[in-house]
Write an enzyme that holds these catalytic residues in place. Structure first.
Site, PDB file in Angstrom:
ATOM      1  N   HIS A 120      47.704  44.019  28.242  1.00 15.63           N
ATOM      2  CA  HIS A 120      46.341  43.537  28.430  1.00 15.63           C
ATOM      3  C   HIS A 120      45.637  44.381  29.489  1.00 15.63           C
ATOM      4  CE1 HIS A 120      48.601  41.496  31.635  1.00 15.63           C
ATOM      5  NE2 HIS A 120      47.456  41.484  32.312  1.00 15.63           N
ATOM      6  N   ASP A 122      43.003  43.828  32.734  1.00 16.76           N
ATOM      7  CA  ASP A 122      42.596  42.719  33.597  1.00 16.76           C
ATOM      8  C   ASP A 122      41.109  42.408  33.520  1.00 16.76           C
ATOM      9  OD1 ASP A 122      45.158  42.216  34.411  1.00 16.76           O
ATOM     10  OD2 ASP A 122      45.000  43.304  36.306  1.00 16.76           O
ATOM     11  N   HIS A 195      48.420  47.199  30.770  1.00 17.88           N
ATOM     12  CA  HIS A 195      49.771  47.016  31.307  1.00 17.88           C
ATOM     13  C   HIS A 195      50.391  45.738  30.768  1.00 17.88           C
ATOM     14  CE1 HIS A 195      46.947  44.972  34.010  1.00 17.88           C
ATOM     15  NE2 HIS A 195      47.900  44.079  34.174  1.00 17.88           N
ATOM     16  N   ARG A 205      61.988  35.670  38.198  1.00 16.21           N
ATOM     17  CA  ARG A 205      61.135  36.722  38.764  1.00 16.21           C
ATOM     18  C   ARG A 205      59.943  36.080  39.470  1.00 16.21           C
ATOM     19  NH1 ARG A 205      56.503  39.885  37.443  1.00 16.21           N
ATOM     20  NH2 ARG A 205      56.822  42.164  37.368  1.00 16.21           N
TER      21      ARG A 205
END
Length: 224
Positions: A120, A122, A195, A205
């Site tokens: 996507h 941002d 990214h 994570r």
């Protein structure tokens, strides 16, 4: 793009993980693999929905830990100063969303927010900021498997490469980043930097996304 190693120290990282967990605990976490706590709006994962952590805590006569919030604000201010200095900016404001994320490996996707692995842009997804910063709160290969950050080719997704280890490219930040606790990734938020995060296969994570704008009308005015 720039990758700053050792930006946050161990105490700061520990405080931020505690703050993330405090916020996420209010809503109980997401129904799937991803849980979010947005410090700008207060939104935190509550099954397949979101609740406002600040409003819930207020109704209970409680609040988030002041010491942890002060650490978070100090880190935000330092990130902003770092970006402004590196980019030669006279003004830079925190934007919204600014959020902690917890991704649990091996959990299935229940809703669209759990499908974090798609590429996507941002500015297209959020529309409120021009610089993105990601502070990593634990370490790839030690605390979790998978979950690498990947810059992809414009128009591409590269999901078929999830199991391929990436080599660094000759730019300030490599195209594939293996996050380490305390390291900071900075990049412009537009079409030049599509990214994704690779699927977390095992472990948990943690990261915090801090967004930035030069438009005061789009700024997030919340301070701790």
């Amino acid at each position: 793009r720039e990758y700053v190693k050792g930006f946050a120290n161990e105490r700061e990282v520990s405080d931020l993980i505690q703050l993330a967990e405090e916020g996420m605990k209010v809503g109980g976490g997401g129904a799937g693999s991803v849980s979010i706590f947005d410090t700008a709006s207060g939104a935190c994962s509550h099954g397949e929905q979101f609740v406002n952590a600040y409003e819930v805590l207020k109704s209970q006569g409680k609040s988030l830990n002041d010491s942890l919030l002060r650490t978070f604000q100090a880190v935000i201010d330092r990130v902003g100063s770092t970006i402004a200095k590196k980019r030669g900016l006279e003004v830079l404001y925190p934007a919204s969303p600014t959020f902690f994320s917890r991704i649990e490996g091996g959990s299935k996707a229940v809703q669209i927010n759990d499908e974090y692995w798609h590429a996507h842009v941002d500015t297209r997804q959020y529309g409120t900021f021009i610089y993105t910063s990601l502070l990593y709160l634990n370490t790839h290969g030690e605390d979790y498997k998978g979950g690498e950050f990947q810059f992809v080719s414009p128009g591409g997704d590269d999901e078929e490469n999830d199991d391929i280890e990436g080599a660094s490219s000759p730019i300030d930040a490599p195209s594939i980043i293996h996050p380490r606790s305390g390291n900071l990734l900075i990049f412009t938020s537009g079409e030049e930097n599509p990214h994704r995060v690779r699927k977390v296969r095992k472990g948990v994570r943690y990261a915090v996304t801090i967004s930035w704008t030069c438009d005061e009308s789009a700024a997030n005015a919340r301070r701790f």
